[in-house]
Design an enzyme around this catalytic site. Sequence first.
Site, PDB file in Angstrom:
ATOM      1  N   GLY A   1       5.489   3.657   2.367  1.00 41.18           N
ATOM      2  CA  GLY A   1       4.129   3.453   1.855  1.00 41.18           C
ATOM      3  C   GLY A   1       3.265   2.533   2.695  1.00 41.18           C
ATOM      4  O   GLY A   1       2.085   2.781   2.892  1.00 41.18           O
TER       5      GLY A   1
ATOM      6  N   ASP B   1       2.055  -1.050   0.121  1.00 40.33           N
ATOM      7  CA  ASP B   1       0.815  -0.307  -0.064  1.00 40.33           C
ATOM      8  C   ASP B   1       0.129  -0.660  -1.372  1.00 40.33           C
ATOM      9  O   ASP B   1      -1.070  -0.890  -1.409  1.00 40.33           O
ATOM     10  CB  ASP B   1       1.064   1.218   0.039  1.00 40.33           C
ATOM     11  CG  ASP B   1       2.201   1.719  -0.859  1.00 40.33           C
ATOM     12  OD1 ASP B   1       2.847   0.898  -1.550  1.00 40.33           O
ATOM     13  OD2 ASP B   1       2.452   2.943  -0.870  1.00 40.33           O
TER      14      ASP B   1
ATOM     15  N   PHE C   1      -3.694   7.481 -10.463  1.00 40.77           N
ATOM     16  CA  PHE C   1      -2.731   7.763  -9.404  1.00 40.77           C
ATOM     17  C   PHE C   1      -3.481   8.146  -8.136  1.00 40.77           C
ATOM     18  O   PHE C   1      -4.225   9.118  -8.102  1.00 40.77           O
ATOM     19  CB  PHE C   1      -1.746   8.863  -9.795  1.00 40.77           C
ATOM     20  CG  PHE C   1      -0.588   8.917  -8.849  1.00 40.77           C
ATOM     21  CD1 PHE C   1       0.471   8.034  -8.980  1.00 40.77           C
ATOM     22  CD2 PHE C   1      -0.594   9.805  -7.780  1.00 40.77           C
ATOM     23  CE1 PHE C   1       1.520   8.035  -8.065  1.00 40.77           C
ATOM     24  CE2 PHE C   1       0.457   9.821  -6.862  1.00 40.77           C
ATOM     25  CZ  PHE C   1       1.512   8.929  -7.014  1.00 40.77           C
ATOM     26  N   VAL C   2      -3.273   7.362  -7.080  1.00 42.37           N
ATOM     27  CA  VAL C   2      -4.029   7.577  -5.848  1.00 42.37           C
ATOM     28  C   VAL C   2      -3.113   7.943  -4.679  1.00 42.37           C
ATOM     29  O   VAL C   2      -1.929   7.591  -4.670  1.00 42.37           O
ATOM     30  CB  VAL C   2      -4.852   6.319  -5.477  1.00 42.37           C
ATOM     31  CG1 VAL C   2      -5.962   6.081  -6.491  1.00 42.37           C
ATOM     32  CG2 VAL C   2      -3.970   5.080  -5.360  1.00 42.37           C
TER      33      VAL C   2
ATOM     34  N   LYS D   1      -3.035  -2.458  -8.929  1.00 36.99           N
ATOM     35  CA  LYS D   1      -3.368  -1.905 -10.247  1.00 36.99           C
ATOM     36  C   LYS D   1      -2.966  -2.950 -11.280  1.00 36.99           C
ATOM     37  O   LYS D   1      -1.880  -2.882 -11.847  1.00 36.99           O
ATOM     38  CB  LYS D   1      -2.533  -0.646 -10.500  1.00 36.99           C
ATOM     39  CG  LYS D   1      -3.031   0.609  -9.881  1.00 36.99           C
ATOM     40  CD  LYS D   1      -2.198   1.767 -10.430  1.00 36.99           C
ATOM     41  CE  LYS D   1      -2.173   2.921  -9.486  1.00 36.99           C
ATOM     42  NZ  LYS D   1      -1.176   3.934  -9.867  1.00 36.99           N
TER      43      LYS D   1
ATOM     44  N   ASP E   1       1.960  -2.099  -8.487  1.00 38.13           N
ATOM     45  CA  ASP E   1       1.715  -1.328  -9.710  1.00 38.13           C
ATOM     46  C   ASP E   1       2.426  -2.033 -10.877  1.00 38.13           C
ATOM     47  O   ASP E   1       1.903  -2.991 -11.424  1.00 38.13           O
ATOM     48  CB  ASP E   1       2.226   0.096  -9.460  1.00 38.13           C
ATOM     49  CG  ASP E   1       1.928   1.050 -10.596  1.00 38.13           C
ATOM     50  OD1 ASP E   1       0.978   0.818 -11.341  1.00 38.13           O
ATOM     51  OD2 ASP E   1       2.648   2.057 -10.742  1.00 38.13           O
TER      52      ASP E   1
ATOM     53  N   ASP F   1       1.582   8.239  -1.132  1.00 38.97           N
ATOM     54  CA  ASP F   1       1.988   9.639  -1.230  1.00 38.97           C
ATOM     55  C   ASP F   1       2.129  10.110  -2.657  1.00 38.97           C
ATOM     56  O   ASP F   1       2.212   9.325  -3.593  1.00 38.97           O
ATOM     57  CB  ASP F   1       3.353   9.822  -0.562  1.00 38.97           C
ATOM     58  CG  ASP F   1       4.476   9.199  -1.397  1.00 38.97           C
ATOM     59  OD1 ASP F   1       4.367   8.016  -1.762  1.00 38.97           O
ATOM     60  OD2 ASP F   1       5.455   9.913  -1.712  1.00 38.97           O
TER      61      ASP F   1
HETATM   62  P1  IMP Z   1       5.751  -0.816  -8.567  1.00 36.30           P
HETATM   63  O1  IMP Z   1       7.190  -1.067  -8.277  1.00 36.30           O
HETATM   64  O2  IMP Z   1       5.562  -0.113  -9.882  1.00 36.30           O
HETATM   65  O3  IMP Z   1       4.854  -2.022  -8.428  1.00 36.30           O
HETATM   66  O4  IMP Z   1       5.242   0.291  -7.584  1.00 36.30           O
HETATM   67  C1  IMP Z   1       5.194   0.122  -6.246  1.00 36.30           C
HETATM   68  C2  IMP Z   1       5.444   1.437  -5.558  1.00 36.30           C
HETATM   69  O5  IMP Z   1       5.110   2.563  -6.366  1.00 36.30           O
HETATM   70  C3  IMP Z   1       4.537   1.509  -4.368  1.00 36.30           C
HETATM   71  O6  IMP Z   1       5.203   1.010  -3.224  1.00 36.30           O
HETATM   72  C4  IMP Z   1       4.230   2.972  -4.273  1.00 36.30           C
HETATM   73  O7  IMP Z   1       5.196   3.595  -3.448  1.00 36.30           O
HETATM   74  C5  IMP Z   1       4.380   3.531  -5.667  1.00 36.30           C
HETATM   75  N1  IMP Z   1       3.082   3.739  -6.354  1.00 36.30           N
HETATM   76  C6  IMP Z   1       2.577   3.062  -7.409  1.00 36.30           C
HETATM   77  N2  IMP Z   1       1.374   3.521  -7.772  1.00 36.30           N
HETATM   78  C7  IMP Z   1       1.080   4.522  -6.907  1.00 36.30           C
HETATM   79  C8  IMP Z   1      -0.057   5.400  -6.754  1.00 36.30           C
HETATM   80  O8  IMP Z   1      -1.068   5.366  -7.466  1.00 36.30           O
HETATM   81  N3  IMP Z   1       0.039   6.304  -5.736  1.00 36.30           N
HETATM   82  C9  IMP Z   1       1.106   6.388  -4.894  1.00 36.30           C
HETATM   83  N4  IMP Z   1       2.178   5.584  -5.007  1.00 36.30           N
HETATM   84  C10 IMP Z   1       2.171   4.667  -6.006  1.00 36.30           C
HETATM   85 MG    MG Z   2       5.627   5.451  -2.399  1.00 44.34          MG
END
Ligand code: IMP
Ligand code: MG
Length: 192
Positions: free
Chosen positions: A52, A108, A160-161, A139, A111, A167
């Site tokens: 990412g 990247d 979702f972007v 986010k 979330d 990706d």
């Molecule tokens: P977290 O562990 O939920 O904070 O998510 C982090 C990972 O989820 C990022 O490194 C991304 O690979 C993926 N991710 C979260 N939201 C998105 C989105 O909107 N688009 C694409 N990938 C996302």
């Molecule tokens: Mg990813």
Amino acid sequence: MPATKQVLPTYQDLEEIIISEHMIKRRVKKLGEEISAAYPEEEITVVAIVNGALLFAADLLREIRRPIRLDCIRVSSYRNDTRSLGRPEIVHSLTIDITNRHVLLIDDILDTGKTLSVVVNLIQKLNPASVRTCVLLDKKGRREVAFEADFVGFPIPDQFVVGYGLDFAERYRNLPSIGVLKPHLQNPPEWA
Ligand code: IMP
Ligand code: MG
């Protein structure tokens, strides 16, 4: 002469573009300045979470006016679709020594916070001098684990972007802008 088939970029799969290429360029330059100012003397050990952070890190590193060491780390995707499931695991860890080093972790998007908290925990066990985090997108409304990044490119709503490294099922990473994927494309069973 055979007719050349026009291969369109995958912009037609986007509902809307929320961050343009130009906005990204401007913000990445500014982030580079913020990061350079935050490390006035030190060499920085950058750890990018791939895939990412690949495009973001490549551009950001060139805006950081400090000596740098680079390593990458790979975390298992714990989602089969656009919702988060389970717990991320490190599938490829660091290859350089970070003891007593100033580590800047790049991802990247922040979330739920699960990915960065797992990686920060791993890094902290290796006794770095400091750990800071930089994400292109945040986010805020989706956090499940308390986590804030030190440097944030853009806060975004819960959508979702894709694009600029982000990706869906390994697609769309090469779009130069960031946009919202059309809802009907977010869960096609053949991609899961
Ligand atoms: P977290 O562990 O939920 O904070 O998510 C982090 C990972 O989820 C990022 O490194 C991304 O690979 C993926 N991710 C979260 N939201 C998105 C989105 O909107 N688009 C694409 N990938 C996302
Ligand atoms: Mg990813």
